[in-house]
Write an enzyme that holds these catalytic residues in place. Structure first.
Site, short mmCIF file in Angstrom:
data_model
loop_
_atom_site.label_atom_id
_atom_site.label_comp_id
_atom_site.label_asym_id
_atom_site.label_seq_id
_atom_site.Cartn_x
_atom_site.Cartn_y
_atom_site.Cartn_z
N HIS A 79 -135.94 52.49 26.11
CA HIS A 79 -136.38 52.74 27.34
C HIS A 79 -135.31 52.90 28.50
CE1 HIS A 79 -140.28 52.53 25.13
NE2 HIS A 79 -140.54 53.38 25.97
N GLY A 80 -134.47 51.82 28.48
CA GLY A 80 -133.40 51.86 29.49
C GLY A 80 -132.41 50.70 29.43
#
Lengths: 575, 479
Positions: free
Chosen positions: B329-330
């Site tokens: 996600h990041g």
């Protein structure tokens, strides 16, 4: 590719998932029903009469089919057990299914009509251009193409922004949308918040910090060269004014003759990147008194002491740069929320007076002009606007009066000014509160005061070139622009020459709050230069020398003193 | 270009639909889609679109290599080709997304000073790299037939409905539909409805909830300046708003993607199935971002051994998979922490908690799951560890903050109907209405007609709200 098309779809395994299983069940039920019933034509209103079943009896009320060998569902692939209720529901749905296609067609048509219709309208409609009153900015223009702008993404961004900005009727629709979204909740306590509301920790000023007092000393510096290609030159040599000026340290000659002079090449131009405008800092708005003529929208203020300290340190660097011959002042203007905060929110935000004092505690040899108490004593007068984030010209007058005391310059009383007014001033808050209609219904009145002595004004561009004669007051300004009546805008460097012969030259380094102060100095200084730190492109060091500044005033809203981006800008233009 | 934008809705999409449906053959339609998809991507990434094409070509070629190796029945060559594909895909993702993160952390841990690369993330890279990975692995497993036409393969990778914001569509899902598909009237109607619902979710609900969240915690740019002082109730309420915000934002984009696919005749799998109906964390992950969790299950968990190598290995596999899921996600520690948080919860549930929950009333599991999920969203939201710490302390009043404060009360009350509507719409309202409406003919027709009216209203209101171009947060910049 052709062999894939030729290949029969039966050879590729059909994708099985939950949807396909349910569909199979429905298909089986369909076939089951078709075998059992032949739907008869019926007139509207009369419920369908089910035909008799195999045994010659009327069909049972129960929706589940009786468990008989003929009724058992055919074995095969993908048979699922459908519950009685679901099958009943499906049976009812079968009856309405003949109209499903109609509904689908209508739905698809409506959606397509909206999409294509509005899309076409937006393509061919005449776009709006120019200034948006309620948002205080210009609409985006269609970007010009260049390979660089395309590859940086700016070109395509610009097109999208243009497409949205110039839609006809945009403001009306935005305001209508906001009226609808206002129903997302209701207001309590007569206070509403707009924008990104955030609460900062309330810091307290320590008693130990001693206030460093600075005294003003009246110096007159020598000017070096002038930059204009105009014939008019101003040259003042130090012999004309007596008092203590002991060599300012510059060894360049003063030109006492008229004629063209050279521009100083030491002026460095700076290109600044996009900077947070005041509107973005003042993003938190408190509104009180909605529905009454006293409705007031106020920008909130949150300031951290360490940032204020940094601001003070930048000013100290300026003082070091100009030396003892030039006076440096700071005037941090409080925001209206310092004086008009509703009682249920008192003490919830940073104390603006403490923030001003915090700056003062960190200044060294710079005079901190603390106008807070002065303004507070006049707070029942019209010193702040209700629909704009600025102080009023009256509030600026009181602040300027305090400054003049500290600077030991003459000051003209308000009665000597000519008072004029522009009605229907609905300011920037209307846009910041996303079109709160109360502010339009009860707007401000813009008063301005024109000094009575003689003066002339020239505007230079932000590189201090190309002067043009003009006026101090742009009296045709109206609507949200009323506040720009004084000085017209922020992008130019203004030069005011007055008939006050005291040899003092003031430079105001300011943001938009400083504009309102300028008319009141017309009776106090011989020359005034107005510089906006957000837009100016010349370095201040040479600029001060060139124009022979004797006093430098940092006059801006306290929010800028506590915003890193603005402090950076002030520091950058120093060189 | 983003979906929730007037330019896309009223210029790009109608133009694409017009030219698509005017085209007769599948080949022409595929070409139209491909051209529009490349324009769509190039609009936001004029430089990286070339990388997308080159990258697709590389994967196309490795796919062919795998196919050839399989035909010759040489598993080792196939494996080599697969390894090449995996290295290219993960390498590209790693360089563009994670190189800065790794460099920064190496500098912090070791006495080295590597220059930190500041590469701007090409949009959608996390999605399309996973899609090509799924293709390569499925080719190797023999689950799909190798695509021999580069145009069609590029269409699969770059198709604009799912390129920028998911769902992660596997090649096996649409491989046959690339060659044979048709848009029925039902597809068109349902597709439009889906698109409009997605737009409404994003613009009307998600964007408005973002201002509520920023009101509680402060904006990301300000470093979450308000989290140090938010009241305890405000912190929890803010986290709940984050949960609703992210649900409506992500599921809205998924809806638009699925709707668009439907209109063109593609059938993507559902990505969200009313996640806040969950009664355990295990259930939550069967309903949230299904395409991602199933991707990790099929392509990481099962190859690692899944549950076939003993309990200890299964626990390890779960933790690895969830750490990676979070990290996807990041490029920031809080995301990995988020993944590990859920990994631990899932482990606990698998080991004993699920059985205990079955014996208790369903509401208990429901409340427990929602509570844990909301806390999880807090971890997800604060990408700054200092702010995250302050958030946790605020939850328990350890910041010296009050339990309740006037500002958060004001924010709550001035958005209370919005939040109530958001909570309601996160439940399967549509199915309830359907069940109720089928009771008699009249209500059925009324419901159907109201559906059309509601569609139009959502579209019009969303368009009006999109006129304000300043409040349109784009959460996918990290993807």
């Amino acid at each position: 590719m052709s062999d894939q098309i030729k290949r029969n779809s039966r050879n590729t395994p059909r994708r099985r998932n939950f949807q396909s299983d349910v569909q199979d069940c429905l298909n089986i039920l369909d076939r089951h029903h078709e075998e059992m019933h032949v739907p008869e034509k019926r007139s509207a209103g009369r419920p369908a009469r089910k035909p008799l079943n195999r045994n010659g009896q009327p069909p049972r009320r129960k929706t589940a089919a009786p468990e008989r060998p003929e009724n058992r569902r055919p074995a095969g692939r993908n048979v699922c057990r459908v519950s009685a209720e679901v099958s009943g529901m499906k049976r009812k749905k079968q009856q309405y299914r003949k109209y499903n296609k109609v509904f689908q067609a209508v739905n698809a048509s409506v959606c397509a009509l909206l999409l294509f219709g509005i899309g076409l309208f937006l393509l061919i409609a005449k776009r709006q251009h120019g200034f948006i009153d309620s948002e205080n900015r210009n609409r985006a223009e269609f970007p010009s193409f260049s390979v660089g702008s395309y590859f940086s993404g700016d070109y395509t961004d610009g097109i999208v922004r243009y497409y949205t900005d110039t839609i006809p009727g945009r403001e009306k629709m935005r305001s209508a949308a906001n009226r609808i979204t206002a129903h997302f909740g209701f207001q309590k306590d007569d206070v509403s918040f707009y924008g990104n509301t955030v609460q900062l920790e309330k810091e307290t000023l320590s008693e130990d910090d001693s206030a460093v007092t600075s005294k003003v000393t009246v110096y007159i510096a020598t000017r070096t060269t002038t930059t204009t290609t105009d014939t008019e030159t101003t040259s003042v040599s130090s012999e004309d004014q007596s008092s203590e000026s002991s060599g300012s340290g510059t060894s360049s000659t003063t030109s006492a003759t008229t004629g063209e002079t050279t521009t100083t090449t030491a002026m460095t131009t700076k290109v600044r990147t996009q900077m947070a405008d005041e509107g973005e800092i003042l993003n938190n708005i408190i509104v009180s008194g909605r529905g009454t003529p006293n409705v007031r929208a106020m920008p909130m203020f949150g300031g951290r002491f360490d940032i204020g300290k940094r601001y003070a340190e930048v000013l100290n660097k300026y003082k070091e740069m100009v030396g003892p011959t030039v006076n440096v002042y700071n005037l941090s203007a409080p925001l209206s929320s310092a004086f008009y905060m509703p009682s249920n929110l008192a003490n919830k935000f940073s104390d603006q007076h403490d923030c001003i004092k915090n700056i003062g505690n960190n200044l060294k040899d710079v005079i901190n002009v603390d106008v807070f108490d002065t303004l507070e004593s006049h707070k029942d007068e019209y010193i702040y606007y209700r629909t704009d984030h600025h102080w009023s010209t009256l509030g600026a007058y009181y602040a300027a009066q305090k400054f003049a005391e500290e600077a030991a310059v003459p000051f003209a009383d308000l009665s000597t000014y000519e008072k004029k007014q522009t009605d229907n001033f609905c300011g920037t808050m209307y846009g910041y509160t996303k079109y709160l209609e109360d502010l339009k219904t009860y707007p401000d009145t813009y008063y301005y005061y024109k000094p009575s002595n003689q003066y002339s004004v020239r505007y230079f561009n932000d590189s201090f070139q190309k002067p043009q004669e003009s006026t101090l007051f742009f009296e045709w300004a109206k609507g949200v622009n009323c506040y720009s009546t004084v000085l017209g805008g922020d992008k130019n460097i203004a030069e005011i020459t007055t008939d006050v012969g005291n040899g003092r030259t003031l430079v105001i380094i300011k943001n938009s709050y400083g504009n309102a102060l300028v008319p009141y100095f017309v009776g106090s200084f011989e020359k005034i230069y107005v510089v906006d730190f957000r837009y100016v492109k010349v370095g201040m060091k040479d600029f001060f020398k060139q124009i022979g500044a004797t006093d430098v005033l940092f006059g801006m809203a306290i929010s800028s003193c506590y915003t890193n981006q603005h402090i950076n800008a002030i520091e950058e233009i120093m060189k | 270009m983003v979906f929730a934008d007037l330019f896309f809705i009223y210029l790009f999409m109608p133009l694409c639909l017009l030219i698509y449906f005017l085209s007769g053959s599948i080949k022409a339609r595929n070409t139209v889609l491909l051209v529009f998809s490349l324009i769509f991507y190039a609009w936001g990434e004029p430089v990286w679109v070339l990388m997308l094409i080159a990258y697709s070509f590389l994967n196309f070629k490795t796919g062919m290599l795998i196919g050839r190796a399989r035909k010759k029945h040489s598993p080792r060559a196939a494996k080599r080709a697969l390894m090449l594909a995996v290295i290219v895909d993960i390498g590209v993702l790693g360089i563009f997304k994670y190189s800065g993160f790794f460099a920064e952390n190496l500098n912090a841990l070791l006495p080295v000073s590597i220059p930190v690369p500041r590469i701007r993330l090409p949009i959608g890279i996390s999605f399309y790299t996973f899609q090509t990975l799924s293709y390569s692995i499925d080719c190797y497993r023999g689950k799909v037939k190798v695509q021999r036409d580069f145009g069609k393969f590029l269409l699969y990778v770059s198709m604009f409905p799912q390129l920028v914001a998911g769902p992660i569509v596997r090649y096996s899902t649409i491989s046959s539909e690339i060659d044979r598909r048709n848009t029925s009237l039902k597809d068109l109607s349902d597709g439009f409805t889906r698109i409009i619902c997605g737009i409404g979710k994003k613009v009307i609900i998600a964007n408005s909830l973002s201002t509520v969240v920023n009101g509680c915690f402060g904006t990301r740019e300000s470093g979450y300046a308000g989290v140090g002082n938010v009241s305890a109730l405000g912190a929890f309420f803010g986290a709940a708003s984050v949960a609703l915000w992210y649900y409506f934002d992500f599921s809205g984009y998924s809806d638009i993607a699925i709707g668009l696919g439907r209109v063109f005749g593609f059938h993507f799998d559902e990505n969200f199935k009313y996640p806040y109906l969950c009664d355990s964390i295990t259930d939550f992950w069967r309903r949230w971002h299904i395409s991602l969790s199933s991707w990790f299950r099929d392509y990481v968990y099962i190859p690692l051994g899944g549950n076939r190598k003993g309990l200890a290995r299964q626990c390890l596999n779960i933790m690895i998979v969830w750490a990676l899921t979070g990290f996807w996600h990041g490029a920031s520690w809080n995301f990995m922490l988020w993944g590990i948080y859920f990994g631990v919860m899932l482990l606990i549930e698998k080991l004993f908690l699920l059985e205990k929950l079955k014996k208790l009333p369903k509401a208990v599991g429901h409340i427990y799951a929602l509570f844990m999920v909301i806390i999880g969203w807090g971890i997800f939201h604060f990408d700054n560890l200092h702010a995250l710490g302050l958030f946790f302390r605020a939850l328990v009043c350890a910041n010296g903050n009050p339990v309740s404060s006037v500002i958060t009360r004001s924010i709550l009350f001035s958005n209370i109907f919005l939040i109530a509507a958001a909570v309601l719409l996160s439940l399967p309202v549509r199915q309830w209405i359907r069940k109720f409406a089928v009771k008699n003919e009249k209500s059925y027709y009324v419901a159907k007609s109201m559906g059309i009216v509601v569609n139009a209203a959502i579209l019009i209101l969303s368009s009006m709200m999109l006129l304000n171009n300043t409040n349109n947060p784009f959460l996918y910049f990290r993807f």
